[in-house]
Design an enzyme around this catalytic site. Structure first.
Site, PDB file in Angstrom:
ATOM      1  N   ILE A 144       5.434  -5.619 -11.639  1.00 10.34           N
ATOM      2  CA  ILE A 144       4.206  -5.125 -11.196  1.00 10.34           C
ATOM      3  C   ILE A 144       3.528  -3.968 -11.857  1.00 10.34           C
ATOM      4  O   ILE A 144       2.385  -4.357 -12.473  1.00 10.34           O
ATOM      5  CB  ILE A 144       4.164  -4.539  -9.675  1.00 10.34           C
ATOM      6  CG1 ILE A 144       4.715  -5.908  -8.681  1.00 10.34           C
ATOM      7  CG2 ILE A 144       2.641  -4.182  -9.232  1.00 10.34           C
ATOM      8  CD1 ILE A 144       4.864  -5.406  -7.310  1.00 10.34           C
ATOM      9  N   LYS A 148       6.046  -0.798   0.328  1.00 13.17           N
ATOM     10  CA  LYS A 148       5.877  -1.081   1.787  1.00 13.17           C
ATOM     11  C   LYS A 148       6.499  -0.034   2.687  1.00 13.17           C
ATOM     12  O   LYS A 148       6.288   0.274   3.865  1.00 13.17           O
ATOM     13  CB  LYS A 148       6.204  -2.423   2.506  1.00 13.17           C
ATOM     14  CG  LYS A 148       5.277  -3.615   2.171  1.00 13.17           C
ATOM     15  CD  LYS A 148       5.777  -4.877   2.856  1.00 13.17           C
ATOM     16  CE  LYS A 148       6.872  -5.625   1.970  1.00 13.17           C
ATOM     17  NZ  LYS A 148       6.375  -6.140   0.791  1.00 13.17           N
ATOM     18  N   VAL A 184       0.397  -5.928   2.072  1.00  8.84           N
ATOM     19  CA  VAL A 184       0.333  -7.238   2.844  1.00  8.84           C
ATOM     20  C   VAL A 184      -0.252  -8.496   2.089  1.00  8.84           C
ATOM     21  O   VAL A 184      -1.477  -8.331   1.946  1.00  8.84           O
ATOM     22  CB  VAL A 184      -0.314  -6.834   4.441  1.00  8.84           C
ATOM     23  CG1 VAL A 184      -0.379  -8.369   5.103  1.00  8.84           C
ATOM     24  CG2 VAL A 184       0.314  -6.120   5.193  1.00  8.84           C
ATOM     25  N   GLU A 210      14.511 -13.118  -1.968  1.00  9.05           N
ATOM     26  CA  GLU A 210      15.364 -11.980  -2.482  1.00  9.05           C
ATOM     27  C   GLU A 210      16.648 -12.689  -2.673  1.00  9.05           C
ATOM     28  O   GLU A 210      17.032 -13.602  -2.737  1.00  9.05           O
ATOM     29  CB  GLU A 210      15.340 -11.099  -1.400  1.00  9.05           C
ATOM     30  CG  GLU A 210      14.403 -10.677  -0.791  1.00  9.05           C
ATOM     31  CD  GLU A 210      13.548  -9.627  -1.703  1.00  9.05           C
ATOM     32  OE1 GLU A 210      14.135  -8.822  -2.456  1.00  9.05           O
ATOM     33  OE2 GLU A 210      12.194  -9.718  -1.845  1.00  9.05           O
ATOM     34  N   ASP A 219      11.147  -8.287   6.308  1.00 12.15           N
ATOM     35  CA  ASP A 219      10.069  -8.027   5.444  1.00 12.15           C
ATOM     36  C   ASP A 219       8.748  -8.297   6.163  1.00 12.15           C
ATOM     37  O   ASP A 219       7.607  -7.648   5.959  1.00 12.15           O
ATOM     38  CB  ASP A 219      10.101  -8.803   4.091  1.00 12.15           C
ATOM     39  CG  ASP A 219       9.094  -8.439   3.115  1.00 12.15           C
ATOM     40  OD1 ASP A 219       9.215  -7.355   2.592  1.00 12.15           O
ATOM     41  OD2 ASP A 219       8.484  -9.275   2.903  1.00 12.15           O
ATOM     42  N   LYS A 246       5.339  -6.045   7.426  1.00 12.65           N
ATOM     43  CA  LYS A 246       3.954  -6.024   7.337  1.00 12.65           C
ATOM     44  C   LYS A 246       3.069  -6.305   8.656  1.00 12.65           C
ATOM     45  O   LYS A 246       1.956  -6.015   8.834  1.00 12.65           O
ATOM     46  CB  LYS A 246       3.615  -7.744   6.663  1.00 12.65           C
ATOM     47  CG  LYS A 246       4.304  -7.631   5.225  1.00 12.65           C
ATOM     48  CD  LYS A 246       4.157  -9.075   4.454  1.00 12.65           C
ATOM     49  CE  LYS A 246       5.072  -9.051   3.032  1.00 12.65           C
ATOM     50  NZ  LYS A 246       5.024 -10.235   2.683  1.00 12.65           N
TER      51      LYS A 246
END
Ligand code: ADP
Ligand code: ASP
Ligand code: MG
Length: 815
Positions: free
Chosen positions: A476, A580, A610, A668, A679, A683
């Protein structure tokens, strides 16, 4: 007739003196015969100060004197014809000998009086003017030089003498008439008292000399030639985005220069104003640039302010006590005392209760002022009607100036917003009753940041600079840098935003650059950096760099950076995170972050927590902020699970679909991290909190997709084996759904404060029925969207869209 004044840098080198002569030639060709005022060569006055003060402390000055001689002699060697050199050397040598004697006297007596000091300083202008007069005479027959002590007459306030204007006017006119055929070069800065002793007009006073001559001779224009493009919106040495102002009124120029815009000496404006003579500030190093005109009748401007200036080192004295309340004589006594003792008061503010007075002075005057006040008000102090004087040091003043302030509401709001957002504490405020300026006192450490932030805040037509400090150079982080690099030109042009990456850290190294790390070459710069990675140090360095419009970006998935968020907010720095963990740990922590961001007036953006770049958090926030109430949220927010159920149809078996998802990089490393719903739970928890529910992890009910055996398997391999073994379980689910014309969906729901994630079978009428690929979908049922919910749908995973979400957050910072 015009007056042309050339400042220190304009006479500071062979090249600039040649330019000066060319400028004069241009005037002469136009049938003009200006009067020329000259400063000392750049740095010379400071050198003279250092020599005199050094001598008074017993320090040797021979090396400095030799340097001074050399600077002048070098110019003569370069610019004066050989046959003219000797007489010039002789005359200068006489001057330097006089200077030496004077310094020797100071050294012997170990005493430097203001009078002697003025005498020493006068050599700067006297040498430069004599020298340039001689050089000019080669090109312009009839050029003469003269010392202004002949006609500028003052009182005996050495260091900052007051001009006797009437007498001066007479003498100037007399001198000019006698020499009207000549091209006159006059020393700036210096003058004389009635006894013929040399006085000076204050540091920077050559500008004032020009105005005095201009007024006496009714000049059509006073030109101030310096080293910048006129008067600018701020000191270009402090604010790189400062730009030149075409026009200013005398008052505006006065206020700007009074508060530190050194480009023109404040008293200069007075004689020019009285005679309505325009002052034009021009750049010797960019002759064709128009510069700034200071005049009476400026065209209306649409800028809310004209400029920002600052004084970088002041002290304030605070006086408090009941003795001041309602006593009209008190401040009169105080300030006449200070005036009598020649302590210059830069700024005064008084609380409306009259219970306290704060005023600013030069640091050198602080102790003397305190002493004088405590002497003068001894009785009041004993009677406890006055507290002891409190001194604060290392402060600076910043002032915004402009006549438009009067008609424009919200100017001070803008100023304080810019300061507040950047965590700059304001110690005192003063607004002139003219409303031409608002001045604030801040810590000297914050000055550069404050000037730039306020400049950005007012001159919004300019690009706004964001300074980003980025953690994480994984997928990212890298993609974000790539996107920023590709769009930087567009951003500047269309959004007026410039992003500088002022710091980068991964787990190994970190790099800092307040001008921005190159986005073409950040990997190499980071690699070459000598700083090993250290989060605490990264945050400390970010704070100490004290840059305006600062943003901390967490592009990691690690719990470590989260520990610093609160500290970062407290430093008035915004946080953007795709991590997160910050928002999904305890509710207390979530609340702390939001409160800290709020109370420090900075942003906390986490759109990518999210649904990657999908506008989910922002949509929810907008609904809430506009007074809507969220009744229900339904969502599929796991791209992985979406993919799996979208492909789990026909002949497919569950084991193979999960494997395919893993092979495609959608899961993952252990697919159970997705399939367990953890996960997804995070969110839903973040959404629930943003919707106003103080929920914890345990409040979200999760129905696992997986049978017990799969969850308990010891390794990923065993997990796959267990999946195969449970094939019947999954096939059953699929068959049951197919029989009812339904599909399987793993759906998170928040309904009137209850949150759960369940595996459901939905039919065609359900909005989630048609979801494809790894898309995310969310529907908000609210008071306003009750009949038909508001739906956001699209790709909710992947580096490109996540980085784009971080990018969008970044450009919204401070918007
Ligand atoms: P000179 O020797 O020509 O008199 P000064 O050094 O006294 O020149 O003044 C010019 C300097 O003033 C510039 O180099 C600039 O750094 C400084 N300055 C401060 N504020 C401003 C401003 N608002 N606009 C332009 N220059 C400014
Ligand atoms: N040379 C003097 C100074 O440096 C005066 C001037 O340059 O205006 O203060
Ligand atoms: Mg100057």
């Amino acid at each position: 007739m015009k007056i042309l004044k050339f400042g220190g840098t304009s006479v500071g080198s062979v090249q600039s003196i040649q330019t000066l002569l060319n400028i004069l030639e241009g005037e002469i060709k136009n049938k003009q015969k200006p009067v020329v005022v000259l400063s000392a060569m750049s740095g010379v006055t400071n050198l003279l100060v250092a020599m005199a003060e050094g001598a008074a402390e017993g320090k040797d000055f021979t090396a400095q004197l030799a340097e001074l001689e050399k600077r002048h002699f070098d110019v003569i060697k370069s610019l004066l014809d050989i046959q003219n050199q000797n007489p010039a050397f002789t005359r200068l040598k006489i001057l330097f000998n006089q200077l030496e004697d004077l310094l020797q006297g100071i050294l012997t007596l170990r005493e430097l009086t203001p009078k002697t000091r003025d005498m020493v300083l006068s050599f700067g202008e006297r040498c430069s003017t004599f020298m340039i007069g001689k050089i000019a005479a080669q090109r312009f027959p009839g050029a003469i030089s003269v010392e202004a002590t002949e006609f500028i007459k003052t009182d005996s306030s050495f260091g900052q003498a007051k001009v006797n204007m009437e007498l001066t006017d007479l003498l100037v006119r007399g001198f000019y008439q006698e020499n009207s055929s000549k091209l006159i070069f006059v020393t700036g800065f210096i003058s004389a008292n009635d006894a013929g002793q040399i006085t000076t007009l204050g540091r920077g006073g050559s500008d004032y000399t020009a105005a005095i001559l201009g007024a006496a001779l009714n000049a059509e224009e006073i030109q101030i030639w310096t080293d910048v493009n006129g008067m600018m919106t701020a000191d270009p040495r402090m604010v790189t985005k400062a730009f030149s102002l075409p026009e200013l009124t005398y008052t505006e120029a006065m206020e700007l220069s009074y508060f530190g815009a050194k480009v023109i000496y404040p008293p200069t404006m007075i004689p020019a104003f009285m005679k309505k003579i325009p002052i034009v500030i021009k750049n010797t190093f960019d002759v064709d640039f128009e510069g700034t005109v200071i005049r009476h009748d400026c065209k209306p401007s649409n800028l809310p302010i004209k400029g920002i200036s600052s004084i970088n080192n002041i002290s304030i004295l605070n006086l408090e006590g009941s003795g001041m309340v309602g006593k009209s004589g008190f401040s009169g006594r105080l300030f006449s005392l200070l005036a009598r003792e020649q302590i210059n008061v830069i700024l005064i503010t008084q609380s409306s209760s009259e219970h306290s007075i704060t005023f600013a002075v030069q640091p050198g005057d602080t102790e003397r002022a305190r002493h004088l006040i405590e002497q003068e008000f001894e009785l009041e102090l004993v009677a406890k009607k006055l507290e002891h004087v409190v001194i604060e040091q290392n402060l600076a003043i910043i002032a915004i100036v402009g006549e438009n302030m009067k008609q424009t509401p919200g100017v001070s709001g803008k100023l304080f917003h810019a300061l507040g957002r950047n965590g700059i504490n304001v110690r005192a405020i003063a607004q002139g009753s003219s409303e031409y300026n608002i001045s604030v006192i801040i810590s000297a450490n914050d000055l550069a940041k404050a000037l730039n932030a306020v400049h950005d805040g007012f001159f919004t037509q300019l690009t706004k600079t964001l300074h980003a400090f980025c953690l994480g150079t994984g997928n990212i982080g890298q993609t974000l840098f790539k996107q920023l690099n590709a769009h930087s030109a567009y951003l500047q042009e269309h959004n007026g935003i410039q992003v500088k990456i002022a710091g980068i850290s991964n787990t190994r190294k970190m790099v800092f650059n307040s001008d921005g790390v190159s986005l073409d070459n950040w990997q190499a710069e980071l690699e070459a950096s000598m700083h090993p990675a250290d989060l605490a140090e990264f945050v400390a360095k970010m704070k100490s760099m004290n840059l305006p419009n600062c943003v901390f970006i967490d592009n990691t998935a690690s719990p470590k950076p989260v520990e610093y968020y609160e500290e970062v907010f407290k430093a008035n720095i915004s946080v953007i995170t795709c991590n997160k963990i910050g928002n999904s740990a305890s509710y207390k922590q979530y609340k702390t972050f939001h409160d800290a961001a709020h109370s420090h007036g900075v942003d906390f953006f986490y759109e990518t927590n999210v649904g990657a770049g999908l506008p989910i958090i922002r949509t929810l926030k907008d609904l809430m902020n506009s007074g809507d109430r969220v009744a229900k949220i339904e969502a599929i927010l796991s791209g992985t699970i979406s993919f799996i159920f979208n492909n789990f149809k026909g002949d497919a078996n569950f084991h193979d679909v999960v494997k395919e998802a893993q092979d495609k990089g959608y899961t993952e490393p252990d697919p159970r991290d997705d399939l367990s719903g953890k996960d997804f739970m995070r969110k839903i928890l973040i959404l629930a909190r943003d919707a106003g529910y103080a929920m914890e992890e345990a409040d979200v009910k999760i129905e696992s997709v997986l049978p017990k055996a799969c969850l308990e398997a010891q390794s990923v391999e065993e997990f796959y084996a267990a999946l195969k073994a449970e094939d019947a379980f999954f096939s059953n689910l699929k068959a049951k759904a197919a029989a009812e014309n339904k599909v399987l969906r793993y759906i998170g729901k928040l309904d009137e404060g209850k949150a759960e994630i369940t595996l459901q079978m939905v039919d065609e009428s359900h909005p989630f029925y048609t979801l494809s690929g790894s898309d995310n979908i969310i529907s908000f049922t609210t008071d306003r969207y009750r009949e038909r919910p508001l739906v956001v749908k699209g790709p909710g995973a992947g580096a490109e869209v996540t980085a784009a979400g971080v990018f969008a957050d970044l450009i919204n910072v401070g918007a």
